[in-house]
Design an enzyme around this catalytic site. Structure first.
Site, PDB file in Angstrom:
ATOM      1  CD  GLU A 154       3.543 -48.732 152.488  1.00  0.00           C
ATOM      2  OE1 GLU A 154       3.908 -48.161 153.652  1.00  0.00           O
ATOM      3  OE2 GLU A 154       4.012 -48.611 151.349  1.00  0.00           O
ATOM      4  CG  LEU A 156       4.430 -49.591 156.976  1.00  0.00           C
ATOM      5  CD1 LEU A 156       4.803 -51.037 156.625  1.00  0.00           C
ATOM      6  CD2 LEU A 156       3.759 -49.528 158.426  1.00  0.00           C
ATOM      7  CE  LYS A 157       7.388 -41.696 159.953  1.00  0.00           C
ATOM      8  NZ  LYS A 157       6.071 -42.235 160.513  1.00  0.00           N
ATOM      9  CE1 TYR A 261      14.179 -29.963 160.181  1.00  0.00           C
ATOM     10  CE2 TYR A 261      12.327 -31.132 159.824  1.00  0.00           C
ATOM     11  CZ  TYR A 261      13.274 -30.557 160.562  1.00  0.00           C
ATOM     12  OH  TYR A 261      12.920 -30.315 161.702  1.00  0.00           O
ATOM     13  N   GLY A 267      14.613 -39.841 148.014  1.00  0.00           N
ATOM     14  CA  GLY A 267      14.735 -41.066 146.999  1.00  0.00           C
ATOM     15  C   GLY A 267      14.030 -41.909 147.741  1.00  0.00           C
ATOM     16  CB  CYS A 270       7.441 -44.583 148.870  1.00  0.00           C
ATOM     17  SG  CYS A 270       7.390 -45.953 149.637  1.00  0.00           S
ATOM     18  CE  LYS A 273       7.258 -48.157 143.935  1.00  0.00           C
ATOM     19  NZ  LYS A 273       5.540 -48.147 144.179  1.00  0.00           N
TER      20      LYS A 273
END
Length: 461
Positions: A154, A156-157, A261, A267, A270, A273
């Site tokens: 995946e 996904l944000k 930025y 944090g 994703c 880890k």
């Protein structure tokens, strides 16, 4: 198509809801009865814009089912998505116990050909382990049933997951080079056909390359963030503005503007880890990923930058100080507190004796639960944190304001009100929401990240 999603956490729930939205009949399995009860009552256990409406719409249409019935889940889906958690083990590697447990259940209960899709973020070689667990269960049953293991990571944000799923930049699918792999490829092609109507976004590759792609993507993005954060420290020292540098660097089409930025560290579930897991995987093969080791070290340092700035301004002893903190979640549009910078900042402030008033638009309840665990051994310290109902409420009597999360609601505040409520017109902006010269004109002492205060001069080179 009939689809099973194993695990109704962030990835599983978004995946299941979006696939149901496109007409599939989706069975979402979770072993946590409490979570299933919440979903069946019409509530959503996570904060993700638009997800509650999508889940409700597809439950009402009969395309989305939530259950703890393992056997029924295996029987339902010709495609079985494994979307369970892969938390970091003590050594930083990904813990595959939930992935492998799901594989064993599939092997135990399957009665027809299955495509088993690793949606969870897993190390290279995990598909082989999943395949072994399924085959072991089939062998124990003396079954000759066939199956194929596919990698479909995946991307996904959090806060934009639905948009990312229904309008993906790319769909990465790794299939086996076998007869079963060919069969899996056709089923996956059929499943994702609605997402490829304008142009084909699918990148077909071998399974191990697909597994590697997910880690490589997250490691690259984390590297860009840490690179800019490290430059931000130098920019402050020499009197350069990291925001001007960002625009100058990002205008190069070979680089682009994304993830450049500077701020107070990354944090979430994703990047931290996955960077650690990839570095740990390299060590298993007697290799060192020196860049990723530095990425993690820089981020760990950067997550303490706001506390460092506050101590530099107000002194080591903060026992008579009170601070306002805006933003608790690790990023906007989510309530996720995993590895959030705010946790380290609050710990720093209260351990130095300060009291703190905090506000977040979405993460208040999750923050209360998370911080209760963080301060389990010192509940008296947690009592120094007050949870407020609005950002304005946090300002009453505060010595300074610290901004940790770049929620939109914080971008255009009433500066006159802020200045009137604060005991000192001091703002520590961990996300560079404001312009230093504008803040100076408004009467504030402004501390950004990699941005010199107006009138200051950098150290001579």
């Amino acid at each position: 198509m009939n689809i099973t999603i194993i695990g109704t956490g962030y990835v599983g729930l978004v995946t299941g809801a979006c696939l149901a939205e496109f007409g599939n009949h989706v069975f979402c399995l979770d072993v946590d009865q409490r979570k299933i009860d919440i979903l069946n009552s019409g509530e959503i256990p996570i904060h993700e814009p638009g997800l509650d409406e999508m889940v409700a719409r597809n439950r009402e249409a009969g395309r989305l089912t939530f259950s703890t019935d393992v056997a029924a889940s295996v029987q339902h889906g010709e495609i079985q998505f494994i979307a369970v958690g892969t938390p970091p083990d003590e050594d930083g590697s990904a813990d595959l116990q939930y992935v492998l447990a799901a594989a064993r259940n599939i092997g135990k209960h399957m009665t027809s050909f299955k495509v088993v899709v690793d949606k969870s973020t897993v190390p290279v070689g995990s598909a082989d382990k999943v395949r072994h667990e399924i085959q072991s269960q089939l062998s124990a049953r003396h079954s000759l049933l066939k199956f194929s293991v596919v990698s479909n990571p995946e991307f996904l944000k959090e806060g934009a997951a639905i948009e990312d799923f229904v309008r993906p930049d790319r769909i990465v699918i790794g299939c086996e080079d076998s007869r079963e792999g060919d069969q899996a490829r056709e089923l996956m092609r059929k499943l994702y056909a609605p997402f490829n109507r304008n142009h084909d976004r699918t990148l077909w590759m071998d399974v191990r390359s697909a597994e590697f792609t997910k880690y490589a993507a997250n490691a690259m993005l984390a590297t860009r963030i840490s690179f800019m954060n490290e430059l931000a420290g130098l920019a402050e020292t020499v009197g350069a503005d990291i925001e001007a540098v960002r625009r100058g660097v990002g205008s190069d089409p070979r680089i682009g503007y994304s993830f450049l930025y500077a701020g107070c560290g990354y944090g979430g579930s994703c990047f931290p880890k996955d960077v650690r897991a990839l570095e740990r995987a390299a060590r298993e093969y007697d290799q060192e990923l020196l860049i990723l080791r530095a990425v993690e070290a820089v981020n760990n340092k950067q997550k303490r930058i706001l506390g460092k700035k506050i101590v530099a301004r107000f002194g080591e002893n903060l026992s008579r100080r009170h601070f306002a903190v805006w933003g608790l979640a690790f990023k906007p549009n989510t309530d996720d507190m995993r590895e959030a910078t705010s946790r380290l900042l609050l710990h720093e402030l209260v351990q130095r004796g300060a009291t703190v008033a905090v506000y977040d638009p979405a993460a208040m309840e999750e923050a209360k639960r998370t911080l209760a665990q963080d301060f389990l051994d010192s509940p008296e310290a947690l009592s120094r944190v007050r949870f407020c109902d609005s950002p304005e409420e946090t300002l009453d009597g505060a010595d300074a304001l610290a901004i940790v999360t770049e929620w939109k609601t914080f971008r255009s505040p009433d500066f006159d009100q802020i200045r009137s409520k604060l005991r000192n017109p001091v703002i520590f902006d961990g996300r560079n929401l404001f312009e230093p010269d504008v803040m100076a004109e408004a009467g504030f002492e402004y501390h950004g990240i990699g941005r010199p205060m107006p009138g200051s001069q950098g150290a001579a080179l």
